[in-house]
Design a protein around this motif. Structure first.
Motif, short mmCIF file in Angstrom:
data_model
loop_
_atom_site.label_atom_id
_atom_site.label_comp_id
_atom_site.label_asym_id
_atom_site.label_seq_id
_atom_site.Cartn_x
_atom_site.Cartn_y
_atom_site.Cartn_z
N LEU A 17 -2.00 4.79 -5.88
CA LEU A 17 -3.00 5.10 -4.89
C LEU A 17 -3.00 6.36 -4.62
O LEU A 17 -2.14 6.89 -3.60
N ALA A 18 -3.66 7.35 -5.07
CA ALA A 18 -3.98 8.96 -4.76
C ALA A 18 -4.61 9.17 -3.64
O ALA A 18 -5.32 8.06 -3.12
N ARG B 299 -6.62 6.91 6.31
CA ARG B 299 -7.49 7.37 7.63
C ARG B 299 -8.83 6.73 7.41
O ARG B 299 -9.25 6.25 6.24
N THR B 300 -9.41 6.26 8.61
CA THR B 300 -10.64 5.60 8.60
C THR B 300 -11.77 6.68 8.99
O THR B 300 -11.69 7.26 10.05
N HIS C 44 -4.83 8.67 3.02
CA HIS C 44 -4.68 10.00 3.52
C HIS C 44 -4.09 10.95 2.75
O HIS C 44 -3.47 10.82 1.87
N GLY C 45 -4.56 12.29 3.10
CA GLY C 45 -4.34 13.30 1.83
C GLY C 45 -2.79 13.67 1.91
O GLY C 45 -2.53 14.27 0.83
N ASP C 46 -2.05 13.58 3.03
CA ASP C 46 -0.71 13.87 3.00
C ASP C 46 0.23 12.34 3.11
O ASP C 46 1.37 12.43 3.70
N ALA C 47 -0.38 11.19 2.79
CA ALA C 47 0.27 9.96 2.80
C ALA C 47 1.76 10.08 2.31
O ALA C 47 2.68 9.51 3.09
N ILE D 222 0.91 -1.24 -0.06
CA ILE D 222 -0.10 0.05 -0.28
C ILE D 222 0.86 1.21 0.06
O ILE D 222 0.51 2.42 -0.79
N GLN D 223 1.99 1.37 0.76
CA GLN D 223 2.89 2.41 0.78
C GLN D 223 3.65 2.49 -0.61
O GLN D 223 3.62 3.53 -1.11
#
Length: 126
Positions: free
Chosen positions: A30-31, A67-68, A77-80, A21-22
Motif C-alpha cells: 500500500l504505497a 488521509r481523507t 498518507h504520504g508519510d504513513a 492496512i499498517q
C-alpha cells in the motif's frame, strides 16, 4: 485491497483492519497515495457493520496512516510509513517502561533485568 477478517479472533475486527492496512504500508503493498475503498464499500466487501470500518479508518486517520479527502476518497498518507514507525517506537518504549517497572516491583535488580533481556534478545535472533 485484500483484508482477511477472522470474526472468531480475540483481536477486535477494527483492530484487524488497522493492523492489516499498517502491514500493507510497511510491506510496500500500500504505497503513499493509494486509494482505499470507502467505508461503505469496504464494510460491504467484508460483510461488516459500517461503524466497525469507520472506527478503523478513524484510528488510521488519527495516526496519520490514511488521509481523507472528502468526496475524493481516502488515501494512504504520504508519510504513513514513518508515522507507523514512530508510533511503534513510542508504543515499544511505553511497554518497555511498564515491563521494567513491574520487574523492579517483583524485586529484580537492574543486572537481573538486563540479563533477562539479553537472553530474550539472543533467543529472538536465532
Amino acid at each position: 485491497m485484500d483484508l482477511e477478517i477472522d470474526v472468531s479472533s480475540l483481536e477486535a475486527v477494527y483492530e484487524q483492519i488497522v493492523r492489516q492496512i499498517q502491514q500493507g504500508v510497511q510491506q510496500g503493498t500500500l504505497a503513499p497515495g493509494t486509494a482505499l475503498p470507502s467505508i461503505r464499500q469496504l464494510a460491504d466487501d467484508l460483510d461488516l457493520n459500517h461503524n466497525t470500518v469507520a472506527r478503523a479508518y478513524k484510528i488510521l486517520e488519527t495516526n496519520r496512516v490514511i488521509r481523507t479527502a472528502g468526496r475524493k476518497g481516502t488515501f494512504i498518507h504520504g508519510d504513513a510509513s514513518s508515522h507507523i514507525h514512530s508510533r511503534n517506537s513510542h508504543d515499544a518504549a511505553y511497554q518497555m517502561n511498564e515491563l521494567v517497572t513491574a520487574l523492579f516491583e517483583k524485586g529484580l535488580s537492574k543486572v537481573q533485568i538486563e540479563a533477562v533481556f539479553k537472553t530474550a534478545l539472543a533467543i529472538k535472533r536465532t
